[in-house]
Write an enzyme that holds these catalytic residues in place. Sequence first.
Site, mmCIF file in Angstrom:
data_model
loop_
_atom_site.group_PDB
_atom_site.id
_atom_site.type_symbol
_atom_site.label_atom_id
_atom_site.label_comp_id
_atom_site.label_asym_id
_atom_site.label_seq_id
_atom_site.Cartn_x
_atom_site.Cartn_y
_atom_site.Cartn_z
ATOM 1 N N ASP A 186 -2.947 -63.726 95.246
ATOM 2 C CA ASP A 186 -2.670 -63.716 96.804
ATOM 3 C C ASP A 186 -1.156 -63.002 96.753
ATOM 4 O O ASP A 186 -0.387 -62.962 95.960
ATOM 5 C CB ASP A 186 -2.423 -65.086 97.469
ATOM 6 C CG ASP A 186 -2.835 -65.077 99.007
ATOM 7 O OD1 ASP A 186 -2.683 -64.014 99.264
ATOM 8 O OD2 ASP A 186 -3.108 -66.065 99.366
ATOM 9 N N ARG B 231 -7.940 -57.110 98.017
ATOM 10 C CA ARG B 231 -8.126 -57.880 99.298
ATOM 11 C C ARG B 231 -7.073 -57.414 100.654
ATOM 12 O O ARG B 231 -5.818 -57.335 100.350
ATOM 13 C CB ARG B 231 -8.103 -59.308 99.439
ATOM 14 C CG ARG B 231 -8.296 -60.267 100.677
ATOM 15 C CD ARG B 231 -7.934 -61.641 100.217
ATOM 16 N NE ARG B 231 -8.489 -62.349 99.562
ATOM 17 C CZ ARG B 231 -8.209 -63.324 98.831
ATOM 18 N NH1 ARG B 231 -7.009 -63.795 99.224
ATOM 19 N NH2 ARG B 231 -9.090 -63.934 98.031
#
Length: 309
Positions: free
Chosen positions: A135, A185
């Site tokens: 992330d 992502r």
Amino acid sequence: MVVRNALVAASQSGALKTAASATPITKAVARRFVAGESALDAVQAAADLAAAGLHCTIEHLGPDVTDEDSAQESVNAYLDLLESLQAADLLDRSELSIKASDMGLDLPGGAEIALANTKRIAQAAAELGTLLTLDMEAYPTVDPTFDLFHAVQSQFPRTGIVVQAYLRRTEVDCQQLARSDARVRLVKGAFEESAEVAFQTSQDIDLSFVRSMKSLMNGKGVPLIATHDPRLIEIAAALAVRTNRERSSYEFQMLLGVRPEEQKRLAAAGEKVRVYVPYGPQWYPYLVRRMAEKPANLSLFVRALAGRG
């Protein structure tokens, strides 16, 4: 700003967390957006999503990492989660979502600590046949997180990375990532950053998202399109057709509890949809901070509670 500051303060209040945990309606809202506190809660959420034809990416919400011992606790939580997913036969439907700070990046000597810890999880995930994605956090950590990603991906090629469309650098980052087979992502981004490094208007962020998405869709890797915006979903689907992408070569990603019917609709139409599933003892700060990151999210949570999300 007043609303945001109030929400940040609320996220840090142990008394409010206790009250929220004891209030049935608040618990009901929380359980829509957060799987629960234990790995078993996360596994149950993964099973429910799998039954609906959906995949998931799971993140552990633990205490702040303040030393190497607490970083190790975060690693152990992910290793325990992998064992639980294996026992439930859900590894083919699940992946891990990991923050570099939870791996110890912010500690003295953090780059080496985070690399060792992340590789340990990546090794365990690879042995079981599943994946992990790194992330992205606030702007000062972007380059260190990219460094961590490249170091881990060199040994575990299917490791993914998150990029944030609101950052001015992201279009160039996506152009570079598109030359590799990276799993990327793409999110809009939610941290409060200066105009020097981040776009400030919704229109500019959306345009950056589309430009970045075009680079990824035309590239060699696997675009992971993380948005709930109907317009961006429509553009992504059109780009996939235009670039002759097989549906297995990209996916849509959304948050647990947000537009669940749209998640199911896309999956029923043959798209691969992955749902972000947070769990852990720090669920309350996650829930409140997500609202604080963008106070407009308050209306999203209210609509979700009313069944209109």
